[in-house]
Structure formats: C-alpha cells, structure tokens
Scaffold this motif. Structure first.
Motif, short mmCIF file in Angstrom:
data_model
loop_
_atom_site.label_atom_id
_atom_site.label_comp_id
_atom_site.label_asym_id
_atom_site.label_seq_id
_atom_site.Cartn_x
_atom_site.Cartn_y
_atom_site.Cartn_z
N SER A 464 0.83 -1.21 0.00
CA SER A 464 0.00 0.00 0.00
C SER A 464 0.86 1.25 0.00
O SER A 464 0.59 2.21 -0.73
CB SER A 464 -0.92 0.00 1.22
OG SER A 464 -1.71 -1.16 1.26
N ARG A 468 2.34 4.56 -3.53
CA ARG A 468 2.24 6.02 -3.55
C ARG A 468 2.97 6.56 -4.78
O ARG A 468 3.96 6.00 -5.23
CB ARG A 468 2.84 6.61 -2.28
CG ARG A 468 2.05 6.22 -1.03
CD ARG A 468 2.56 6.93 0.19
NE ARG A 468 1.77 6.59 1.37
CZ ARG A 468 1.95 7.11 2.57
NH1 ARG A 468 2.91 8.01 2.75
NH2 ARG A 468 1.19 6.77 3.59
N ALA A 534 -5.16 1.68 -2.83
CA ALA A 534 -3.97 2.47 -3.14
C ALA A 534 -3.54 2.28 -4.59
O ALA A 534 -3.10 3.22 -5.26
CB ALA A 534 -2.84 2.10 -2.19
N ARG A 537 -5.86 4.28 -6.71
CA ARG A 537 -5.53 5.70 -6.60
C ARG A 537 -4.27 6.03 -7.41
O ARG A 537 -4.20 7.08 -8.06
CB ARG A 537 -5.34 6.06 -5.13
CG ARG A 537 -5.10 7.53 -4.89
CD ARG A 537 -5.23 7.89 -3.42
NE ARG A 537 -4.47 7.01 -2.56
CZ ARG A 537 -5.00 6.13 -1.71
NH1 ARG A 537 -6.31 6.01 -1.64
NH2 ARG A 537 -4.25 5.37 -0.96
#
Length: 1336
Positions: A464, A468, A534, A537
């Motif tokens: 997760s 990013r 995640a 995203r």
C-alpha cells in the motif's frame, strides 16, 4: 583417614569425598557436638567436624591443599545432604558467624583461583542453607567494614564476585542492599574508578546482579544519586573498556538500565567530561592518570550513549551488535521523539543499515529492524537521507529474511519497509530508476506470498505504501504494480473466511482477537483492500499526468497492447475486482458487514469508473443487475444511520453516484437534453444521498410524505423523493426491484398527484422520465387506472416539450401507453415511431448518397434473406402488442404511407411478419386490412397527381412499400377464408387499382425505357470502346427492370388495364445477347432476359406495355415468307437461334439457368405450336436436341433427377420430339429413380417425375416400350402416391418465377384466383424494381 593424609599422596584429591573432614591434631579437643556423620556415603556417611574445619581455615600452618579439601567436603555435604550441616551449626549461632567470617577471611588470603572459587561456592551454599537474615547482615557488614578499612580496593575482586553471586542466590538480599547499605553501594561506585578492568568487571557484576534480581520496583528504592552515578560510571567504563569480560558486564548492565525510564533519561543526558569522585581521594588520584589518558584518546562526546552503542555496532562482534541494537530499541521505546535525534545525529541508522547488509543472523536482523522502525518516527531520519542510503540494504536483507524460518524477523522487516515508504518525504525519491523499484516489488511480493498470514498482512501494508505516486520510478513500472496486485488477489483463494458465528461474536476488526486464524484472515483482507485502493488511486494519478501515463521508452504503436502500460494495469484492476474481490467481500459481509471493509470496498468500486470509462457500461450493468443498488443502500441504512461511520457513508454515496450516472448515460446518450439531464440527476443525488440513511422499508413513507416549503431545487423532502424515484428507475432497469411493484406504482402515482396539487405540473425532466418508466414497468401487478390518474399522467407527460426525451426503449412502455385509449390517442403514434426508429437508426448511420447504388443492388437479396430469418425481438414485442391492441395496425399502416424511409420500411417489415404468421391472430385480419390498403393506394394515387415535388418524392418512397404489403396480404390470406374462393368487391378493386397505378405511372415507364435503352446501346456497341462503363446500367438495376417489365406484361394481359405509355424493346438485341454474349453476361441478368422473353412469348410477343422491335437477323429479308410472317417478330431464324441459345444455357448446368431456360423453352414451344406447327416440330426434332439430351443425361444421377431436366424431357415428349428414346434415355431415368428411391426425391422432383410418367403413358415412343416397361411405369406412379396440387398455396421463388403453370392455364383467360397466387412474387419484383429506379 583424616585431612592430615590428604597431601601425602597424589591420589588423595580424587578420593577426598570418601575421607572424613576432621583434623587429628585439633579434633580431640573439640566438643563432640560439633561432629557428626553426614551424607549417604557408605559406612554411615562422612565424619565432619565443624570446629576442625574452622580451625583449618583460620590456621596459617595448614596448607592450601588441606583447606581446599575441607572446602570441597563441606560443599559436597551441602549438596548431597541438605539440612544436615544446618543442624550442627544451629546449636550456636556464634559458630555460624565464626564459620562465615573464616570463609570471608580466605577471600583476602588465598591466591589460588580454584580455592577462591570453592570459597565462593561454600559461602553461597552455606548462607542459602542457613537462610539466616542475621548472617546476611553479618556478611554485608563485614564487606562494608573491609572496604572502609582498606585504602585500596584492588584486593576486593573476590569479595565483589562473592557479593554478586550472593545477590544472585538470595534475591531478597538485593532489596536490603539497595535500601540499607547505601554506603556499601557508594564504595561499589567508587571501585569503578579503579583502572583494573578485572576489578571493574567484578564490581559491574555486582551491579548487574543487583539490577537483574531486584526488579523495577526494588530499583525505585535505590537513591537517585547512586542510580545516576552508576549510569554515568557505566558509560565511562564502557567507553574505555577493553577486556571482553568487562565489555560483557557493561553491556549486560546497560541492557538492564535502558529498560528503566529513569535510568534512560540519565544515560541519554549525562554531562560531557563528568568524572565521578569517590570519597577515597587516593583512589581518585591513582585513577586520574588513566582517565586523562583515556580522555586524550577518546573525545569527551564518545561517552554519550549513542556514540558508545555506535562503537559496538562497529565492533564486528555479532553478539555486541545484537545487544547494541536491542539497547537502542529499548531506549527509543521510552520516547522516540525525545531520544531519536541523538542516535540519528550520531549516524547510528547508517551503521544499522550496514549491519543489515552484512549479516544473516535472525537476532541481529530483528534487532536492527526494530531500532530502525523506531528511528523512522523522527523526521530527522529522513531529512538526513538515511532512508535513501539504507533502502538498498534493507531490501536486500529483507529478501534474505523472507527465506528464513523466523516469521517475526520477516514481519519486522516488512514493518520497517512500510514505515520508510509511508514517511519518506515526497520530494526525495527512493527509487528513481526502474531496477530499484523492481527489486523492492519482488521483496514485497515475497512477503505477500508468505504462508503466514501475519507476514502477508504486513506485506500488503508495505505494498500500500509502495503504491504512492512519489515512490514510482521513471518510467512507472506498471508491470510490477500489476504483479503485486495479482499476488495479493491470489491469496484470497487460501483465506478461510470467518464463519457467521465468528463474525457475530467479533463484530468488527478491532474487536477480533488477533490469535484466531479467522481474525488473521479478516485482518489480511482489510489490509488487502487498503492496498487495492492504493493501487486504484495510483492508476488515477498516473492517468491524470501525461508524463506518467505513457512509457516514453515504448514505441507509440505498442502502448495500447504493452503489458507494462497503464491500460494493462487498469484492465488488471478491473479483472481482479470483478472476478475475485467482489465475490469475496460480498460473502464475508453478507451476515455481519464491517464498516471498515465496506468503506474501502465501495471506494474501490468507484475508482473503476474513472480508470476504464469504455468498459464501465458493461461493468455498471453487471453491478446493478447483481443487486448492488440494494446492497449499498442497505449498508447505508444499517451502518450509517445516526451519523455513524461517516467515511462509509461518503464511500457509498460516491459509488451510488457514479453507478447511477453511468447507467443514465446508457439510457439515452444520443439525446440532445442528456447533458442537462445528467447535471440535474447528479445534483439531486449529490445533495440527497448523504442524508438518505434509512432502510428500504422506509422508502414508501418517504415517497408519500407531504413536503413543506422547498427552499432549494436540489435539497429538501421533495428533492429526496425525486432522488428515490431516479434510483428506483435505474435499479429496476437492471432487474433490481428495490420495492414491490404495487408499492412503486402507487407511490409514483401519488407523487405525480402531489406535485400537481401543489400547483405545478412540471417535474424535473429526469424525474418525469423515471416516473414514466416505473409506471410502465409496474403496471402488470397494479390495478387499472381511472380517469383522474390518467388525466394526471397525461398532464404530466404533456408538460414536456419533447416526448422523445422521455422515451425509454422497453416494451412495457408500449403496453402502458396502448393500454389506455386516453394515452394511446395522444402518445401512441409517438411511442410506436420511437420504437421503430430505435431499431432502424443503426442501419442508416454512416450511409451517404454515394452508397445508394450499392444499396439498391443489395436490397432485394437482403429482403429475401429477412424472409427466411426469425423476426427480431423488437418485432416480436410489437406483434404481442398488436395481439392485445389491434388498433396499433392502423397506426403502423399510417406510418407506412406518411413517414420517411427507413421508418416506413420498418413498419412494413412488422406488418409483413404479422401477416405471414397471422394464424396466431384473427382469421379475418387480411379482410380487415384490405380496405385500409385500398384507401392508402387511393390517397397515394391522388397525391401523385401533382401535389408538389416534395410530396411526389414521398409517394415514390411509399408506393413500393404499400404494394409489397398488398403482396403479403394477398399471399397471407389462408385457404380456409371466404375470400380465397369468392372475390369480393374490395379484393378486386385492390388488385385492379394496384395494376392501374403501375401502368399509369409515366415516370416509371420513362425510367424503364431509359434503362433498357442504355442496355441495348451498350450491347449493340460492345465493339465500340468509346462507350463509357458508367453509361451502362448496373446489372442489378437491369435485372429488376426486366423482371418488372415481365410482371407488367402479365398483369396488363390479365386485367386488360389501360396503358398510358409503351416501352420500346429490341427482341433482336436480346436474342443476340443470349446467343453471342452469354459467357460475358451475369447469370442473374441472363435469367431476367429469359423471364422477360417468357412473358412476351406467353402473350404471343404482343403487349400494350412493350412495343417489340425486330431485325433482319431474326426474320430475314423482306418480303417475309410464310413461316417468318406467322412467327413475326421472332421469325423462323430467330426461333432456331433462340432454341440453340437455350440449349447452350442448359449445358452450363447452372441452377437458375437450368430452371429459367426450361421455362423459356416451354413458352417458346407453346408460341411455336400456336403459330407454326412445322417450326415447332423442326425445333424439337433437330439433331441438336438429341445431342443436348445425351449430354445432360450423361452428367450423373444428380443431373438425371433434377426437376428441370425431368421437365425438359416432358416438354420434348409433349411436343412429339424424336430426340427422346425409351432406351436408353427414359430407361436410364427410371433406373436412377429406382436406385435412389421414390421416397428420397424432393417434392419438386417428385412432381416433375409424375408429369413425366404421365406424359410417357400418353406418348408414342420409338421403339415402343415392352409390357414389362409399362408395368414399371405404373408401379412408379403408384409409389409416388396420390397426386398433390401442381402449385403450392405459398409458392416459393423457383416454383413461381421459373416454373410457370402449364400452358393451358398460362394463356389467356387465366382465372383471377389463380393469378392471385402465381403472381405473389410479382409484387415483390415490382417493389424491388421501383425502389431501384427511385435510387437512380
């Protein structure tokens, strides 16, 4: 034997346990009470005299060997006979004290290490045996007195060691020492200033045992000055320690001290250069030189704990490294924010990372991981780039740790990686290039794939953080991200999902016990959801940045299909979500849903609508049809009521909004008002969904609630009702019935009435559309409406300027509108038109005027194909509608006459299917439809009289369709109906009017003349290259013209209709084409020529429709002879040429040419028979006929039994041709029939065979058949069974165009009821021809 003999032999030491412990010189003067036989040894045990032992220990004349023997004996007694020695000593406590004092004295007089060890052993054993508090105090007092009386502590190393052993053996002694012997402790502190490392080690041993056995509570009673002094002296000692024993003791004591918050504060804040002073100034003086030397060698700051521990990390000793790391972790645990900075400034993280890179020790790995996890809580760790420096070492060690068996190490390593990834500043990248990201991805995948769910859960947490955006390399490694997603998804099949009982008892993730396997599975599932969200995203963020969306190192042509692409990742996310995640989450939450899990779940579903918009219509339909409207709304009502779980509420609302907007875009995406409607729906849902946290059972009451003042268009009770109606519509559109149909129907009707009662009949466009759909879909289970509700609905629908914007393509809407005459009168034609338009709009999309010619050529074949196909679903729905509401037929007929193509064509198609399958409807359907058709024809006739160019074009478009419908009506009239045998006035007028319209259409005749003239000029000028190919009419157009002319010729002849304009046609050119150009002419065009010739020959080449011209090539020079005159305009030469051409076409053995040629030959022979018997006889008896028959009969059994060949033989026999012989021709045919079997013949072949056999019986053959042959003919006739009608009631193409009825019936005076059926396809051909001409 006594102790006197021990040192006289070398073997005495090995036999000491069997020797009495007495001294012969002393023993005689001792009181016997201090002696006794102790122990289980043979002979009653050992004789031990305590007084002898004491005197031996105190005497300087006794050798150390004897003293050692005595101590060994006492030790053995204490071990083997617990309590025996205690009975002797308890007789007088003074003896016990003297014995103890004697032993303490040995610590300063004995130098032999072995003897000293025995002294320690006996003293500790003795004190433990006696369990006397008085003796404990006596020992401590003696040690303190000795330390106070001596100027140097150098000789106290054995004493310190004894004290340490004693504290370890008697734990309670530690508390007494810390509370009651503070001066003694101060001496212990002062002793640490002595430069002897062995002495320091013994002193630290005492402190180690004190802190180790006293426990945290006892340490609290230690004076603060002593405690702080110990801490500072420990740091000073450790920073200068050199011997392993001293270092080990220092590390051991430090480990104990760092676990106490008070001592940690002292250790981390000790002043630089602080030197602890002792009360003994001599000791300080003796040590000052050493201390100064150490201070010169080591800077003062090295005495700080972080620097000391850093030195231990650099030592290379794994044990010291482990202990150092554990100490660092223990310090940081107390207050990471307070103590992290000194370690980070000392570059401790750097050396911890180095340890990770150079070791495979599980303990060291775990310790280093733990330290670094705590250090990452300080932002200074990242600002000094320790994460950048150590990430490579961490990943490498983590990959090694994941191969080990220690799961705690694996989990701690993944925890560290997660912490670094989560806290790394976005401005500094950890993986600037692809290879670095690939390596860390492999490590995380290994963690996720671990057999231990706890490790896998931590791996999912690391994934997760890795997802990013700031951790993505350039270019982004989408393939690795996809691999991580798939690795996590693949674990789902191994998860034992919690049972319903467990979920009811656990309630939520926070209340679940971490020890149960089911709870671990649920925890992994939750973390996997966080990870998947995640990833979604990340995909959304990459899609919003063009630099990240495409890999600049990939060729542009390969982006769409590259595996390492954003599109591939999005497809992977959608595939995993659809096939794995959704079923798993639904099963887990079906009994006791978890708000945490559902929050992330609905967020993931919402993300899919952004990632792959092109696939969302299918995805949205699948979600809605699977009950996700109900699911999300029930979760809101269950978990979000009363402002609970606001995050879940936001997630559910976002999902419902995106799902609704996607479904709405599919319902009418091409509508001009869609954009406004979409904004309207979006505002309604966005403002009202968050507050809609109630159960579905409460919706009816909300819908029937009387709203108050509506201050905002998108807020308030009325807006909430609108929101409910829209969601009911969208859910029901996917077969998800949120409420019972009767409830929905009544609630929507109430809403419409309520709105109008408030003085407004205008609902929002989207709400009105949804309300209409709901009423239509729920009408079946609801009562019929009376006048008031119908007026309300009519008023509401009339308020919309464009009814088409309210239309939804569903049969229920058709039935709802047509069910009530009030609605059908006003909205019925609109609904039917929209229904048909939705079907036909795709067929005209993309067509241009340049496609007209190709469309004209293909229209006929497509129409024929449609006749053979099953009707489509929309047509079937219309047929069902017509069955319930017959008035719809008139509406369709009106469309047929007044609407533009292709809408009119679609209406015609429906009526065709209706008529062709009318056995399902009323028997008199055709009879009822004919008056309407007659009116339509009359109206078209009037309009064709000159109502303007635009209206004329409409007539041209409508006329073929009406004629075709007339054709189908004629063919569909069942044989049992009265009109089949009795031609009523309407029927006759209908047929006559249709023929008259065709023959009176001057434009049609001019078009036909132009086409035929172009064809004739191109044929006659084939040798002239100047003629452009574009001047030649298309083959399909010419075919239609020929067929239309043939139909007009026959119809005019039958009905004696008036012809306003004739067409000129060259018979000479047609025969020349058949004779000379047949190989260069399309077969279908040849068939059309033959059909036209057949029609002309049937009327003896004389017709008001066609003015036939001839030439010298057919009739010869003038004046004409008798034969040429009789056969004019064909002539005898033309008859022979045409006969030869037909024979040549027969030899091609093409299916259509075979049939058309035989039919034309039949008409030719009939014409010749009527005009010139001699010529007819000459044609059938010429040698060429014999050759033709031989070639055809020699082509195999399939050709022998072909209906056309059988028909040809019949014609030749009928006209007394000598070309047909019984043997071998007819005999060969009969043998072929017998081989195949009569029952195996097709119906057409059987009919042709019957005609042939009948002709054989009536013909005179040469040589005549024998009686046996005649019997074979009769047997074959019987095998064929009863004679069937020569013509079917529904003739097909071959039996109608290419197989005309017998000559006697096709000539003049043909009955009208026969014409009705034989010319069924004639109307179709007329339709095809007119449509083709209209496209020119």
């Amino acid at each position: 034997m006594s102790c006197d003999t021990i040192d006289q032999s070398n073997g005495g030491r090995s036999n000491m346990m069997s020797v009495d412990i007495v001294h012969e010189k002393f023993h005689l003067r001792h009181d016997p009470k201090w002696s006794g036989r102790l122990g289980p040894a043979e002979g009653g045990g050992l004789l031990v005299c305590v007084a002898c032992v004491i005197e031996m220990i105190e005497s300087e004349d006794i050798s150390s060997v004897k003293k050692s023997f005595a101590l060994s004996g006492i030790s053995g007694v204490l071990k083997c006979s617990p309590g025996a020695l205690r009975e002797l000593l308890q007789q007088d406590h003074r003896v016990s004290m003297r014995f103890t004092a004697s032993l303490l004295g040995l610590l300063h007089t004995v130098e032999d290490p072995a003897t000293l060890e025995k002294v320690h052993q006996v003293l500790v054993q003795l004190l433990v045996e006696l369990q006397s508090e008085v003796l404990y105090r006596f020992v401590l007092d003696e040690i303190h007195k000795q330390l106070s009386d001596q100027l140097s502590v150098k000789a106290f190393q054995p004493t310190f060691k004894l004290l340490g052993n004693l504290v370890e053996a008697v734990p309670n002694l530690a508390h007494s020492l810390m509370t009651q012997y503070v001066p003694l402790l101060e001496h212990l502190c002062s002793a640490l200033l002595y430069p002897d490392e062995a002495l320091k080690a013994s002193v630290l041993y005492v402190w180690l045992k004190l802190f180790g056995t006293a426990g945290g509570s006892a340490v609290q009673s230690l004076p603060i000055t002593i405690r702080d002094r110990v801490c500072i002296l420990l740091l000073q000692t450790l920073s200068n320690a050199g011997s392993p024993q001293l270092i080990d003791n220092c590390i051991g004591l430090l480990w104990l001290l760092v676990q106490l918050g008070e001592t940690v504060s002292v250790l981390m804040n000790s002043p630089e250069g602080q030197i602890m002073c002792s009360e003994d100034q001599n000791i300080h003086a003796n040590n000052s030189q050493v201390i100064c030397q150490n201070q010169e060698q080591q800077p003062p700051e090295h005495r700080h704990l972080p620097l000391i521990l850093k030195q231990l990390l650099l030592s290379g000793d794994e044990t010291l490294q482990v202990t150092s790391a554990k100490c660092i972790a223990s310090v940081l645990v107390h207050s990471p924010s307070q103590y992290s900075a000194p370690f980070i400034k000392a570059d401790v993280p750097e050396f911890l990372f180095d340890c990770l890179a150079s070791t495979s020790s599980e303990m060291l790995l775990w310790s280093a991981y733990s330290c670094l996890v705590l250090l990452t809580e300080d932002s200074l760790f990242f600002s000094q780039c320790h994460s950048v420096y150590g990430i490579e070492s961490l990943v490498r060690s983590l990959k090694e740790a994941l191969r080990l068996s220690n799961l705690e190490v694996q989990k701690q390593g993944l925890l560290l990686l997660t912490a670094i990834l989560e806290r790394q500043p976005p401005s500094v990248r950890l993986f600037p290039s692809g290879p670095g990201f690939v390596v860390v991805s492999e490590a995380v995948i290994a963690g996720v794939s671990s057999s231990c769910l706890l490790v896998a859960t931590q791996g999912a947490s690391a994934a997760s953080a890795l997802f990013r955006l700031n951790h993505q390399s350039r270019p982004v490694q989408y393939k690795e991200v996809e691999g991580l997603v798939e690795a996590i998804t693949n674990r789902f099949s191994e998860l034992p999902l919690p049972s319903p009982a467990h979920r009811r008892s656990s309630g939520s993730l926070k209340r679940s016990g971490p020890s149960s396997h089911a709870s671990r599975s649920e925890a992994f599932l939750f973390q996997a959801l966080v990870c998947f969200q995640a990833a979604c995203r990340l995909a959304e963020e990459c899609a919003s940045e063009p630099v990240l969306k495409e890999n600049t190192f990939t060729a542009p042509s390969k982006h769409s299909r590259a595996q390492d692409s954003l599109e591939s990742l999005c497809h992977c996310l959608l595939r995993c979500c659809d096939s794995i995640w959704i079923p798993t989450i639904i099963r887990m939450c079906e009994r006791a849903p978890s708000a945490q899990i559902l929050q992330h779940f609905y967020s993931i579903l919402s993300s899919q609508f952004t990632l792959l918009p092109s696939l969302m219509p299918v995805f949205a339909n699948k979600l809605a049809s699977s009950g996700f409207y109900r699911l999300a709304l029930e979760h809101k009502g269950l978990l979000c009521v009363g402002n609970r779980n606001p995050d879940l509420n936001v997630s559910c609302c976002g999902f419902l909004l995106k799902l609704s907007m996607c479904l709405l875009s599919q319902s009418n995406p091409a509508s001009g008002s869609y954009q406004y409607e979409a904004e309207e729906v979006e505002n309604l849902l966005q403002y009202n969904l968050p507050s809609l946290c109630c159960r579905l059972s409460d919706w009816p009451s909300l819908l029937r609630e009387v709203p108050g003042l509506q201050l905002c268009e998108y807020k308030g009770p009325r807006a909430t009702q609108y929101c409910l109606v829209i969601m009911l519509h969208l859910a029901l559109q996917q077969a998800d019935r949120l409420l019972p149909d009767q409830t929905v129907f009544s609630c929507v009707l109430w809403l419409l009435l309520s709105v109008q009662e408030q003085g407004s009949c205008v609902l929002p466009h989207s709400v009105l559309r949804s309300a209409l759909y709901l009423l239509a879909m729920t009408q079946d289970k609801s009562p019929s409406l009376d006048r008031a509700p119908l007026n309300c609905i009519t008023k509401a629908l009339s308020s919309c300027q464009s009814f088409s914007s309210l239309y939804i393509h569903h049969p229920a809407l058709l039935h709802f509108i047509c069910r009530y005459p009030e609605l059908a009168e006003k909205f019925g034609p609109l609904v039917l038109e929209l229904w048909l338009t939705k079907q036909t709009q795709h067929t005209v999309t993309g067509q241009t005027m340049t496609d007209a010619q190709e469309k004209g050529e293909k229209r006929d074949s497509c129409a024929d194909d449609r006749q053979d196909e099953e009707p489509d679903t929309e047509t079937v729905e219309l047929l069902t509608l017509i069955e319930k509401y017959p008035a719809v037929i008139l509406t369709l007929l009106d469309m047929l006459c007044t609407r533009e193509a292709p809408l009119a064509e679609r209406a015609l198609g429906v009526l065709e299917v209706l008529l062709s399958g009318q056995r399902h409807y009323e028997v008199d359907l055709c009879a009822n439809l004919r008056p309407a058709l007659l009116q339509a024809l009359q109206r078209l006739s009037v309009e064709n009289g000159g109502l303007g160019q635009g209206r004329t074009e409409q007539v041209v478009n409508s006329l073929p369709l009406v004629l075709k419908l007339l054709c189908v009506t004629q063919a569909s009239d069942p044989p049992s109906s009265s009109s089949y045998s009795n031609i009523d006035e309407v029927h006759f007028k209908l047929l006559y009017h249709a023929v008259s319209m065709l023959l009176s259409n001057s434009g049609l005749m001019d078009q036909l003349q132009t086409v035929l003239a172009s064809s004739s000029s191109s044929s006659s000028s084939s040798a002239t290259p100047s003629l452009s190919p574009s001047a030649c009419p298309p083959s399909a157009l010419l075919c239609c013209s020929h067929l239309l002319m043939s139909s007009l010729i026959t119809l005019q002849h039958v009905h004696s209709a008036q012809v306003h304009k004739s067409i000129n046609w060259s018979l000479d050119t047609a025969v020349q084409r058949l004779v000379l150009q047949k190989r260069n002419t399309d077969n279908l065009l040849l068939v059309s020529y033959l059909r036209l010739l057949q029609a002309l020959l049937d009327v003896d080449l004389t017709s008001a429709v066609v003015c036939v011209s001839t030439g010298p090539g057919l009739v010869g020079p003038r004046p004409l002879g008798v034969q040429d005159g009789a056969l004019y305009p064909l002539g005898s030469r033309g008859a022979q040429s045409l006969s030869a051409a037909l024979s040549g076409l027969l030899l091609q053995k093409h299916e259509l040419l075979l049939r058309a040629s035989v039919n034309c030959l039949s008409s030719l022979l009939g014409f010749l028979q009527r005009k010139s018997h001699i010529t007819a006889k000459l044609v059938v008896c010429q040698p060429w006929s014999r050759f033709l028959l031989y070639c055809l009969l020699s082509s195999g059994e399939s050709c022998l039994l072909h209906p056309a060949i059988l028909r040809l033989i019949t014609l030749l026999l009928q006209h007394s041709s000598t070309a047909v012989l019984w043997e071998p021709d007819l005999l060969q045919v009969m043998e072929a029939v017998e081989r195949r079997g009569v029952k195996e013949l097709s119906q057409e072949a059987a009919q042709a065979l019957r005609l042939l056999l009948t002709q054989i019986e009536s013909s005179v053959l040469q040589p005549p058949p024998t009686e046996q042959h005649k019997q074979r003919v009769r047997d074959m006739m019987e095998a064929l069974g009863p004679q069937t009608p020569a013509l079917s009631c529904n003739p097909s193409l071959p039996s109608n165009i290419l197989y005309p009825p017998p000559e006697s019936e096709t000539h003049s005076q043909t009955p009208l009821h026969y014409i009705k059926h034989t010319h069924l396809l004639t109307y179709c051909i007329e339709y095809a021809g007119i449509c083709t001409l209209a496209c020119i």
